[in-house]
Design a protein around this motif. Structure first.
Motif, PDB file in Angstrom:
ATOM      1  N   UNK A 205       1.974   5.394   3.591  1.00 51.91           N
ATOM      2  CA  UNK A 205       2.993   4.915   2.649  1.00 51.91           C
ATOM      3  C   UNK A 205       4.140   4.241   3.407  1.00 51.91           C
ATOM      4  N   UNK A 206       4.624   4.935   4.462  1.00 50.71           N
ATOM      5  CA  UNK A 206       5.728   4.371   5.246  1.00 50.71           C
ATOM      6  C   UNK A 206       5.313   3.020   5.822  1.00 50.71           C
ATOM      7  N   UNK A 207       4.059   2.957   6.244  1.00 48.18           N
ATOM      8  CA  UNK A 207       3.535   1.722   6.807  1.00 48.18           C
ATOM      9  C   UNK A 207       3.589   0.584   5.773  1.00 48.18           C
ATOM     10  N   UNK A 208       3.176   0.924   4.568  1.00 47.92           N
ATOM     11  CA  UNK A 208       3.163  -0.063   3.484  1.00 47.92           C
ATOM     12  C   UNK A 208       4.579  -0.553   3.170  1.00 47.92           C
ATOM     13  N   UNK A 209       5.504   0.394   3.080  1.00 48.40           N
ATOM     14  CA  UNK A 209       6.883   0.018   2.756  1.00 48.40           C
ATOM     15  C   UNK A 209       7.488  -0.790   3.911  1.00 48.40           C
ATOM     16  N   UNK A 210       7.204  -0.327   5.150  1.00 48.42           N
ATOM     17  CA  UNK A 210       7.842  -0.998   6.288  1.00 48.42           C
ATOM     18  C   UNK A 210       7.300  -2.405   6.528  1.00 48.42           C
ATOM     19  N   UNK A 211       6.112  -2.665   5.966  1.00 52.51           N
ATOM     20  CA  UNK A 211       5.603  -4.038   6.100  1.00 52.51           C
ATOM     21  C   UNK A 211       6.470  -5.001   5.283  1.00 52.51           C
ATOM     22  N   UNK A 212       7.407  -4.420   4.528  1.00 52.80           N
ATOM     23  CA  UNK A 212       8.365  -5.240   3.793  1.00 52.80           C
ATOM     24  C   UNK A 212       7.731  -6.038   2.681  1.00 52.80           C
ATOM     25  N   UNK A 213       6.849  -5.371   1.943  1.00 49.69           N
ATOM     26  CA  UNK A 213       6.129  -6.056   0.879  1.00 49.69           C
ATOM     27  C   UNK A 213       7.098  -6.765  -0.065  1.00 49.69           C
ATOM     28  N   UNK A 214       8.218  -6.130  -0.322  1.00 44.89           N
ATOM     29  CA  UNK A 214       9.121  -6.726  -1.306  1.00 44.89           C
ATOM     30  C   UNK A 214       9.880  -7.937  -0.781  1.00 44.89           C
ATOM     31  N   UNK A 215       9.791  -8.185   0.527  1.00 44.28           N
ATOM     32  CA  UNK A 215      10.475  -9.371   1.041  1.00 44.28           C
ATOM     33  C   UNK A 215       9.865 -10.627   0.448  1.00 44.28           C
ATOM     34  N   UNK A 216       8.572 -10.622   0.340  1.00 42.44           N
ATOM     35  CA  UNK A 216       7.939 -11.830  -0.169  1.00 42.44           C
ATOM     36  C   UNK A 216       7.439 -11.669  -1.603  1.00 42.44           C
ATOM     37  N   UNK A 217       7.354 -10.429  -2.094  1.00 43.30           N
ATOM     38  CA  UNK A 217       6.802 -10.220  -3.435  1.00 43.30           C
ATOM     39  C   UNK A 217       7.717  -9.311  -4.238  1.00 43.30           C
ATOM     40  N   UNK A 218       7.749  -9.521  -5.506  1.00 37.96           N
ATOM     41  CA  UNK A 218       8.587  -8.673  -6.350  1.00 37.96           C
ATOM     42  C   UNK A 218       7.829  -7.489  -6.923  1.00 37.96           C
ATOM     43  N   UNK A 219       6.520  -7.537  -6.869  1.00 35.00           N
ATOM     44  CA  UNK A 219       5.740  -6.417  -7.388  1.00 35.00           C
ATOM     45  C   UNK A 219       4.603  -6.125  -6.424  1.00 35.00           C
ATOM     46  N   UNK A 220       4.079  -4.902  -6.496  1.00 36.10           N
ATOM     47  CA  UNK A 220       2.955  -4.547  -5.627  1.00 36.10           C
ATOM     48  C   UNK A 220       2.012  -3.613  -6.348  1.00 36.10           C
ATOM     49  N   UNK A 221       0.768  -3.691  -5.922  1.00 35.83           N
ATOM     50  CA  UNK A 221      -0.221  -2.727  -6.404  1.00 35.83           C
ATOM     51  C   UNK A 221      -0.839  -2.044  -5.195  1.00 35.83           C
ATOM     52  N   UNK A 222      -0.814  -0.736  -5.217  1.00 35.33           N
ATOM     53  CA  UNK A 222      -1.435   0.046  -4.145  1.00 35.33           C
ATOM     54  C   UNK A 222      -2.570   0.844  -4.775  1.00 35.33           C
ATOM     55  N   UNK A 223      -3.760   0.672  -4.235  1.00 37.32           N
ATOM     56  CA  UNK A 223      -4.902   1.433  -4.744  1.00 37.32           C
ATOM     57  C   UNK A 223      -5.036   2.685  -3.877  1.00 37.32           C
ATOM     58  N   UNK A 224      -5.103   3.835  -4.531  1.00 42.07           N
ATOM     59  CA  UNK A 224      -5.145   5.105  -3.802  1.00 42.07           C
ATOM     60  C   UNK A 224      -6.422   5.865  -4.169  1.00 42.07           C
ATOM     61  N   UNK A 225      -7.131   6.329  -3.150  1.00 37.97           N
ATOM     62  CA  UNK A 225      -8.289   7.198  -3.428  1.00 37.97           C
ATOM     63  C   UNK A 225      -7.777   8.524  -3.962  1.00 37.97           C
ATOM     64  N   UNK A 226      -8.482   9.080  -4.922  1.00 38.07           N
ATOM     65  CA  UNK A 226      -8.080  10.390  -5.450  1.00 38.07           C
ATOM     66  C   UNK A 226      -8.064  11.407  -4.308  1.00 38.07           C
ATOM     67  N   UNK A 227      -7.276  12.440  -4.502  1.00 38.85           N
ATOM     68  CA  UNK A 227      -7.117  13.405  -3.423  1.00 38.85           C
ATOM     69  C   UNK A 227      -8.064  14.584  -3.610  1.00 38.85           C
ATOM     70  N   UNK A 228      -8.496  15.182  -2.496  1.00 36.52           N
ATOM     71  CA  UNK A 228      -9.326  16.385  -2.662  1.00 36.52           C
ATOM     72  C   UNK A 228      -8.482  17.648  -2.535  1.00 36.52           C
ATOM     73  N   UNK A 229      -7.233  17.484  -2.033  1.00 41.06           N
ATOM     74  CA  UNK A 229      -6.399  18.684  -1.929  1.00 41.06           C
ATOM     75  C   UNK A 229      -5.214  18.558  -2.882  1.00 41.06           C
ATOM     76  N   UNK A 230      -4.933  19.626  -3.576  1.00 38.71           N
ATOM     77  CA  UNK A 230      -3.826  19.601  -4.533  1.00 38.71           C
ATOM     78  C   UNK A 230      -2.496  19.477  -3.817  1.00 38.71           C
ATOM     79  N   UNK A 231      -1.620  18.658  -4.359  1.00 40.30           N
ATOM     80  CA  UNK A 231      -0.272  18.565  -3.800  1.00 40.30           C
ATOM     81  C   UNK A 231      -0.136  17.578  -2.663  1.00 40.30           C
ATOM     82  N   UNK A 232      -1.245  17.044  -2.171  1.00 35.34           N
ATOM     83  CA  UNK A 232      -1.139  16.049  -1.104  1.00 35.34           C
ATOM     84  C   UNK A 232      -2.125  14.924  -1.375  1.00 35.34           C
ATOM     85  N   UNK A 233      -1.641  13.700  -1.303  1.00 31.58           N
ATOM     86  CA  UNK A 233      -2.502  12.554  -1.568  1.00 31.58           C
ATOM     87  C   UNK A 233      -2.634  12.311  -3.056  1.00 31.58           C
TER      88      UNK A 233
END
Ligand code: F6P
Length: 328
Positions: A205-233
């Motif tokens: 997540x930090x990596x995604x944010x730090x890439x500065x997506x919003x510098x060039x785009x006003x919206x973003x879509x992040x596809x996330x795999x479902x998590x196998x552990x509760x409370x994380x992912x």
């Protein structure tokens, strides 16, 4: 080698589009050889509870385009026990079944492996799962349809994301494998994918944010795999973190859930299922046993079930680079 005259076929685990095309191909190829075919209802549950129906060419008419499975499916706890498998074998013997075909994913083929170790019954597995996570096959039956469904949904979500300048976390299936997430992200032009195979020390997540997506785009879509552990992912977890750590962003979550698993199979899945179903009968004629039918570089291959279920199918790391470069 025992001559095969009667086979049983079942679908097990999560349903996947194309399972019916596969049942149809198995039935027709077997009948073509003069064999008798039993469909076993509700996966291993039906094998234990003696729910057998004879399949004929007519019975599988008009099914190639249908999602789900006409044989129904289940995740059988009873088959995980020795008593359950003993009961299943009794029913196999009483119906005179000479070989068993199992259409399913990792859990289903693991069950098949345990059964084959204990009883003298040739088993051929067919990879039926939207997750695409079986080793030794480039594709599994249902994966292409699910991928297309996800892309169609994300295209719609994009309209809202860009109209409202929002970050959307879209959760897709695949607890152990990121094929659906990574490839749907590429196909839908998403900004990032968070997948189980990329669980290095780097915070995705930090990596995604730090890439500065919003510098060039006003919206973003992040596809996330479902998590196998509760409370994380999972999408909720990442959305919550953005709300706490980066409150300037307007965040929403969409969990696609089971709508990814249903629907009419794509032409690719129908063809794959038909080829694999046909190949499973050829494999039995050749005396093969305890293998899974796979496809590699568009050619049918036989993979020992023990290898197919090892849960170590690698995702092509190049796909990660493709997405990160194309999403700048
Ligand atoms: O294995 C197929 C799959 O759809 C996975 O992607 C998902 O994690 C799981 O099945 C969901 O299973 P169920 O339908 O039993 O909740």
């Amino acid at each position: 080698m025992k001559t095969i005259r009667t086979i049983g076929v079942l679908t097990s685990g999560g349903d996947a589009p194309g399972m019916n095309a596969c049942i149809r191909a198995i039935t027709r190829s077997a009948v073509y050889n003069g064999w008798k075919v039993y469909g076993i209802l509700r996966g291993y549950e039906g094998l234990i509870n003696d729910e057998f129906v004879e399949l004929t060419t007519e019975k599988v008419s008009g099914t190639i385009q249908k999602g789900g499975t006409i044989l129904k499916t289940a995740r059988s706890k009873a088959f995980m026990t020795e008593e359950g498998r003993a009961k299943a074998y009794e029913n196999i013997v009483s119906h005179g079944i000479d070989a068993l075909l199992v259409i399913g994913g990792n859990g289903s083929l693991s069950g098949a492996q345990a059964f084959a170790r204990e009883y003298d019954i040739p088993i051929v597995g067919l990879p039926g799962t939207i997750d695409n996570d079986l080793y030794g096959t480039d594709l599994t039956i249902g994966y292409d349809t699910a991928l297309n469904t996800i892309v169609e949904c994300v295209d719609k979500i994009r309209d809202t994301a860009s109209s409202h300048d929002r970050i959307f976390f879209v959760e897709v299936m695949g607890r152990d494998a990121g094929f659906l997430a990574q490839n749907s992200a590429i196909a839908a032009g998403a900004e990032a994918a968070i997948i189980p195979e990329d669980q290095t020390d780097v915070d995705q997540l930090a990596q995604f944010i730090s890439r500065g997506v919003r510098k060039s785009k006003n919206s973003s879509i992040v596809i996330v795999s479902e998590s196998k552990s509760e409370g994380h992912g999972g999408a909720m977890y990442y959305a919550e973190r953005v709300r706490n750590e980066y409150p300037e962003y307007d965040v929403r979550v969409t969990i696609l859930g089971h709508l990814q698993r249903g629907g009419t199979p794509t032409a690719s899945d129908r063809i794959l299922a038909s080829r694999m179903g046909y190949a499973s009968i050829e494999a039995l004629q050749e005396g093969q046993r305890n293998i899974m039918i796979g496809i590699q570089n568009d050619e049918i291959v036989y993979v020992p079930i023990s290898k197919a279920i090892k849960k170590d199918k690698p995702i092509d790391k190049e796909l990660i680079n493709v997405l990160s470069v194309l999403s700048i």
